[in-house]
Design an enzyme around this catalytic site. Structure first.
Site, PDB file in Angstrom:
ATOM      1  CD1 TRP A   1      33.913 -13.208 -17.408  1.00  0.00           C
ATOM      2  CD2 TRP A   1      33.181 -12.447 -15.429  1.00  0.00           C
ATOM      3  NE1 TRP A   1      34.063 -11.847 -17.394  1.00  0.00           N
ATOM      4  CE2 TRP A   1      33.639 -11.361 -16.194  1.00  0.00           C
ATOM      5  CE3 TRP A   1      32.679 -12.222 -14.154  1.00  0.00           C
ATOM      6  CZ2 TRP A   1      33.605 -10.054 -15.729  1.00  0.00           C
ATOM      7  CZ3 TRP A   1      32.647 -10.927 -13.684  1.00  0.00           C
ATOM      8  CH2 TRP A   1      33.100  -9.855 -14.469  1.00  0.00           C
TER       9      TRP A   1
ATOM     10  CG  HIS B   1      37.161 -15.533 -10.524  1.00  0.00           C
ATOM     11  ND1 HIS B   1      37.442 -14.577  -9.578  1.00  0.00           N
ATOM     12  CD2 HIS B   1      38.331 -16.068 -10.908  1.00  0.00           C
ATOM     13  CE1 HIS B   1      38.754 -14.537  -9.414  1.00  0.00           C
ATOM     14  NE2 HIS B   1      39.307 -15.422 -10.209  1.00  0.00           N
TER      15      HIS B   1
ATOM     16  CG  HIS C   1      41.104 -12.392 -10.453  1.00  0.00           C
ATOM     17  ND1 HIS C   1      40.936 -13.245 -11.527  1.00  0.00           N
ATOM     18  CD2 HIS C   1      39.989 -11.613 -10.430  1.00  0.00           C
ATOM     19  CE1 HIS C   1      39.790 -12.985 -12.115  1.00  0.00           C
ATOM     20  NE2 HIS C   1      39.199 -11.994 -11.491  1.00  0.00           N
TER      21      HIS C   1
ATOM     22  CD  GLU D   1      34.588 -10.236  -7.292  1.00  0.00           C
ATOM     23  OE1 GLU D   1      34.872  -9.133  -7.777  1.00  0.00           O
ATOM     24  OE2 GLU D   1      35.017 -11.313  -7.762  1.00  0.00           O
TER      25      GLU D   1
HETATM   26  N1  LIG Z   1      36.234 -14.976 -14.587  1.00  0.00           N
HETATM   27  C1  LIG Z   1      36.555 -14.046 -15.502  1.00  0.00           C
HETATM   28  C2  LIG Z   1      36.827 -14.403 -16.824  1.00  0.00           C
HETATM   29  C3  LIG Z   1      37.187 -13.469 -17.738  1.00  0.00           C
HETATM   30  C4  LIG Z   1      37.264 -12.166 -17.363  1.00  0.00           C
HETATM   31  C5  LIG Z   1      36.995 -11.764 -16.089  1.00  0.00           C
HETATM   32  C6  LIG Z   1      36.647 -12.685 -15.149  1.00  0.00           C
HETATM   33  C7  LIG Z   1      36.381 -12.299 -13.755  1.00  0.00           C
HETATM   34  O1  LIG Z   1      36.144 -13.135 -12.936  1.00  0.00           O
HETATM   35  C8  LIG Z   1      36.446 -10.863 -13.394  1.00  0.00           C
HETATM   36  C9  LIG Z   1      35.660 -10.490 -12.192  1.00  0.00           C
HETATM   37  N2  LIG Z   1      35.843  -9.094 -11.956  1.00  0.00           N
HETATM   38  C10 LIG Z   1      36.058 -11.192 -10.940  1.00  0.00           C
HETATM   39  O2  LIG Z   1      37.025 -10.781 -10.364  1.00  0.00           O
HETATM   40  O3  LIG Z   1      35.396 -12.112 -10.467  1.00  0.00           O
HETATM   41 ZN   LIG Z   2      36.666  -9.625  -8.837  1.00  0.00          ZN
HETATM   42 ZN   LIG Z   3      36.225 -12.910  -8.802  1.00  0.00          ZN
END
Ligand SMILES: Nc1ccccc1C(=O)C[C@H](N)C(=O)O
Ligand SMILES: [Zn+2]
Ligand SMILES: [Zn+2]
EC number: 3.5.1.9
Length: 208
Positions: A19, A49, A59, A172
């Site tokens: 990310w 993630h 999360h 995911e």
């Molecule tokens: N790692 C991150 C860093 C910053 C902001 C979001 C994420 C996420 O992982 C969001 C994603 N919707 C998730 O659930 O995997």
């Molecule tokens: Zn997610």
């Molecule tokens: Zn995630």
């Protein structure tokens, strides 16, 4: 006899995309065999993630369950792979013709993350209405082949929250490019990480 395992996990390598701004994945030796005199010993650093992983409710909800509190049963058992390739957003009407009744786990093949060497710019995401529809069918786990169930720049994360409110957990970053739609057994167990907001998983399918 049980069929062969089909690996639907992203390999964790030094070039796996994270990310934007998040902790890169690294594997290094803390000690080499020459140094220790007996063994190579690795150490890993990564965002929870990266690649194929599960989200704990914590999360995106500071009061939510963390990884160690999750029900493991969710992450192993019968799953249906559904092809929704080519859609920008998945709403209830997109799944209306699917045999979802009694499907506790649904894996969506969106095909919207083709180049896994880079973090995607745009992905297929879930309409927040989908959660209640799936929950009514008995679904308790949703899996997607993209890094998020929401639009990538979303701050409110409506799909994440709607899924949580409807008792559906999130997987995911699975890889379904070579998987035919149909019924499988899924195994995608989180690591027993205390306090964690997510965990990498080794996700596999087996034909049933
Ligand atoms: N790692 C991150 C860093 C910053 C902001 C979001 C994420 C996420 O992982 C969001 C994603 N919707 C998730 O659930 O995997
Ligand atoms: Zn997610
Ligand atoms: Zn995630």
């Amino acid at each position: 006899m049980a069929g062969k395992l089909i690996d639907i996990s992203m390999p964790l390598t030094s070039s796996v995309p994270t990310w934007p701004g998040d902790t890169p994945y690294s594997f290094d030796l803390a000690w080499t065999k020459a140094e220790s005199g007996s063994v190579n010993v690795g150490k890993v650093e990564m965002s929870t993630h990266t690649g194929t992983h599960i989200d704990a409710p914590y999360h995106f909800d500071s009061e939510g369950k963390r990884v160690l509190e999750l029900d493991l049963e969710l992450y192993a058992g019968r799953a249906i792979v559904v092809d929704v390739t080519g859609k920008e957003v998945i709403a209830p009407e997109d799944l209306a013709d699917q045999p979802l009744d009694g499907a506790e786990r649904v894996l969506l093949k969106t095909g919207s993350w083709q180049d896994r060497t880079v973090f995607p710019e745009k992905i297929t995401y879930l309409d927040e209405e989908l959660a209640a529809f799936l929950s009514e069918k008995g679904v308790r786990l949703i899996g997607v082949d993209v890094p998020s169930v929401d639009v990538l720049d979303s701050k409110a994360l409506p799909a994440h929250h709607a899924l949580l409110q409807n008792g559906i957990n999130i997987l995911e970053g699975i890889v379904l490019d070579d998987v035919e739609p149909g019924e499988y057994e899924l195994i995608a167990l989180p690591l027993p990480l205390k306090d964690a907001d997510g965990s990498p998983v080794r996700a596999v399918l087996r034909e049933i």
